[in-house]
Design an enzyme around this catalytic site. Structure first.
Site, short mmCIF file in Angstrom:
data_model
loop_
_atom_site.label_atom_id
_atom_site.label_comp_id
_atom_site.label_asym_id
_atom_site.label_seq_id
_atom_site.Cartn_x
_atom_site.Cartn_y
_atom_site.Cartn_z
N GLU A 174 0.07 -6.92 8.37
CA GLU A 174 -0.88 -5.96 7.83
C GLU A 174 -2.30 -6.49 7.99
O GLU A 174 -2.52 -7.71 7.95
CB GLU A 174 -0.60 -5.72 6.34
CG GLU A 174 -1.58 -4.73 5.71
CD GLU A 174 -1.17 -4.23 4.33
OE1 GLU A 174 -0.30 -4.86 3.70
OE2 GLU A 174 -1.73 -3.22 3.89
N GLU A 221 4.25 3.67 1.01
CA GLU A 221 4.15 3.71 -0.46
C GLU A 221 3.32 4.91 -0.92
O GLU A 221 2.34 4.78 -1.65
CB GLU A 221 3.58 2.38 -1.01
CG GLU A 221 4.52 1.22 -0.75
CD GLU A 221 4.18 -0.07 -1.50
OE1 GLU A 221 3.15 -0.15 -2.17
OE2 GLU A 221 4.99 -1.02 -1.41
N TYR A 254 9.70 -6.73 -3.74
CA TYR A 254 9.04 -8.02 -3.93
C TYR A 254 9.63 -8.69 -5.16
O TYR A 254 9.82 -8.04 -6.19
CB TYR A 254 7.52 -7.82 -4.11
CG TYR A 254 6.83 -7.40 -2.82
CD1 TYR A 254 6.55 -8.35 -1.85
CD2 TYR A 254 6.47 -6.07 -2.58
CE1 TYR A 254 5.93 -7.98 -0.65
CE2 TYR A 254 5.86 -5.70 -1.39
CZ TYR A 254 5.59 -6.65 -0.42
OH TYR A 254 4.99 -6.30 0.75
N GLU A 301 9.50 -3.86 3.65
CA GLU A 301 8.70 -4.96 3.07
C GLU A 301 9.61 -5.69 2.09
O GLU A 301 10.15 -5.07 1.17
CB GLU A 301 7.46 -4.44 2.34
CG GLU A 301 6.41 -3.87 3.26
CD GLU A 301 5.16 -3.38 2.53
OE1 GLU A 301 4.82 -3.91 1.46
OE2 GLU A 301 4.52 -2.44 3.07
O1 AHR Z 1 2.30 -6.42 1.43
C1 AHR Z 1 1.25 -6.15 0.58
C2 AHR Z 1 1.29 -4.74 0.04
O2 AHR Z 1 2.41 -4.57 -0.75
C3 AHR Z 1 1.37 -3.64 1.06
O3 AHR Z 1 0.15 -3.28 1.57
C4 AHR Z 1 1.98 -2.53 0.28
O4 AHR Z 1 2.79 -1.68 1.07
C5 AHR Z 1 2.78 -3.22 -0.80
O5 AHR Z 1 2.47 -2.72 -2.05
#
Ligand code: AHR
Length: 495
Positions: free
Chosen positions: A27, A177, A242, A295
């Protein structure tokens, strides 16, 4: 010492481990794209290939990187692809925006440069389109510019910019997102918006594989429900995961160590649940929609202003964090789950590829080093493209979170069997008995571990955590014994 018995099952293969499960994500955020990957063609003293750091490209080639998602992330929903084509000196300088950062974005790394990077790496490109601030026409034009074989004005423009051959980009994300940074849509409104985008994009390139934006269960169900008569318009449903519960990046406690590993382990359930919802909505339709975990990775509190334990976050936030052996173990645990779900998980992209978040490669000025996660990924290379086989845990100790202390993934490719073992225990070694069908010879065995689970590599100590050969002992026919230190990953290859 933990005593464990594991058995590889060859009679019930799970499916093929697509190279797309080993995808990455670049990114325009912090020092990922600019600085980490791209140093430019003219101004840099750092050796480069066509503007991309040579040391980083060389390291990534060895990883390998079968797929690369770009340009975001949240950045994608601000990105206008026309800003990044044509002569460098004429490119617009825009406000680069992602995750609250605002930077001068000179757009020197655009579509052609990204495709060139993918070609250097042997990676399949995956482009994320702009829904938040873009239009259906703008995204249709990007697809036409990249893929059209008809000599339209856009295809001629691509040729004039140096690429007469189409880029043939198959994977297109319809926003990112969109429940949050990509427009704060509700599921129903996005579902209808998606339908319009997808219909038009399919007209431009019927072979495009379209990725719809998903979120958690409630959004996913509502999205699928709203589009229940149009499920053929999507090929993948994107989810992100995450891990944020594991406390500090380095000074974590034993409890926090296990919490992070457990979060990584639970990623598989999220994939499975999402696949189940898709399956329920598809019913008997032949069309297939895969889960795209586009992600994933650890996001430590030092690198975020939100979520648990972030009182001591760095200021300003750079999205950079230390990558310890614990993070590598978490990645390996997630990969185990990916293999088990490879019949429904159609892609996965580690976030992100250089410097930012769970990065396998770090840079600092002219220095470049790889993190323990890089080595963990590389240990999994024999599984890429192979057939995943179940591994039965016949007997082992149980950890907090009720997972086995020692786990494994196995796969078969041609006449080769690869088994990757993880000893998840914080401080106990394990003695593992492994039974393998149809195996005759041991080819090699590599171990990744360190004295402490919070060990890191750095520019001063780039090889502090690195793989080493290890011993495997024959223990009868098709039976092997391995001693694993605590917090360790090992890959054994048999012929
Ligand atoms: O990876 C960082 C951010 O995390 C990305 O831009 C987004 O898609 C997610 O919230």
């Amino acid at each position: 010492m933990i005593e464990t018995t594991l058995s590889v099952q060859s009679d019930s293969p799970i499916g093929t481990i697509s190279p797309r499960l080993y995808g990455h994500f670049a990114e325009h955020l912090g020092r990922c794209c600019y600085d980490g990957l791209w140093v430019g063609k003219s101004n840099s003293e750092i050796p480069h290939y066509d503007g991309f750091r040579a040391d980083v490209v060389d390291a990534l080639k060895k990883l390998p990187v079968p797929m690369l998602r770009w340009p975001g992330g949240c950045y994608a929903d601000h990105y206008h692809w026309r800003d990044g084509i044509g002569p460098q000196e004429k490119r617009s300088i825009r406000l680069g925006m992602s995750c609250g950062l605002q930077v001068e974005d000179e757009n020197s790394l655009g579509t052609h440069e990204f495709i060139n990077l993918c070609q250097m790496l042997g990676a399949e490109p995956y482009l994320a389109g702009n829904v938040g601030s873009g239009s259906v026409q703008e995204l249709c034009d990007w697809v036409e510019y990249c893929n059209s074989t008809v000599q339209t004005t856009l295809a001629r423009e691509r040729a004039a910019n140096g690429s007469p051959q189409p880029f043939s980009v198959r994977l297109w994300g319809v926003g990112n997102e969109n429940w949050g940074c990509g427009g704060n849509y509700d599921a129903e409104t996005y579902a209808k918006e998606y339908r319009r985008y997808a219909t038009m994009l399919r007209h431009v390139d019927p072979s495009a594989e379209l990725v719809a934006c998903g979120q958690e269960d409630e959004w996913n169900i509502q999205f699928l429900e709203t589009n229940r008569r149009h499920l053929d318009l999507m090929d993948h449903l994107s989810i992100h995961r995450y891990w944020i519960q594991g406390g500090p990046e380095i000074e974590f406690s034993e409890t926090q160590y296990y919490t992070l590993l457990h979060e990584a382990h639970a990623t598989e359930d999220f994939v499975r649940r999402t696949a189940d919802f898709i399956h329920q909505h598809l019913g008997s339709q032949r069309h297939r929609i895969g889960v795209a975990l586009d992600e994933w990775g650890v996001w430590h509190p030092e690198a975020r202003t939100w979520g648990p334990d972030n009182e001591n976050h760095r200021t300003p936030i750079t999205y950079e964090q230390a990558g310890t052996l614990r993070d590598a173990l978490a990645a390996a645990i997630a990969l185990e789950g990916f293999h088990r779900q490879c019949h429904v998980l159609t892609m996965a992209n580690l976030a992100q590829i250089v410097n930012v978040l769970h990065a396998p490669v770090m840079t600092d000025g002219a220095a470049m080093w790889v993190t323990p996660t890089y080595h963990a990924l590389q240990l999994h290379t024999p599984h890429i493209g192979a057939t995943a086989l179940p591994v039965e845990i016949v007997h082992s100790a149980t950890l907090p979170g009720q997972t086995s202390a020692v786990t494994a993934t196995a796969s078969m490719q041609a006449d080769k069997l690869a088994v990757t073992l993880i000893n998840r225990h914080f401080d106990q070694p394990a003695s593992v008995q492994l039974t393998t069908p149809t195996v005759t010879d041991l080819e090699n065995a590599v171990l990744l571990t360190a004295e402490q689970s919070n060990a890191v590599n750095s520019s001063n100590h780039p090889n502090h955590v690195s793989p080493a050969k290890m011993a495997v002992h024959a223990d009868g026919t098709g039976c092997w014994r391995v001693e694993l230190p605590p917090h360790a990953i090992a890959t054994i290859q048999f012929r």
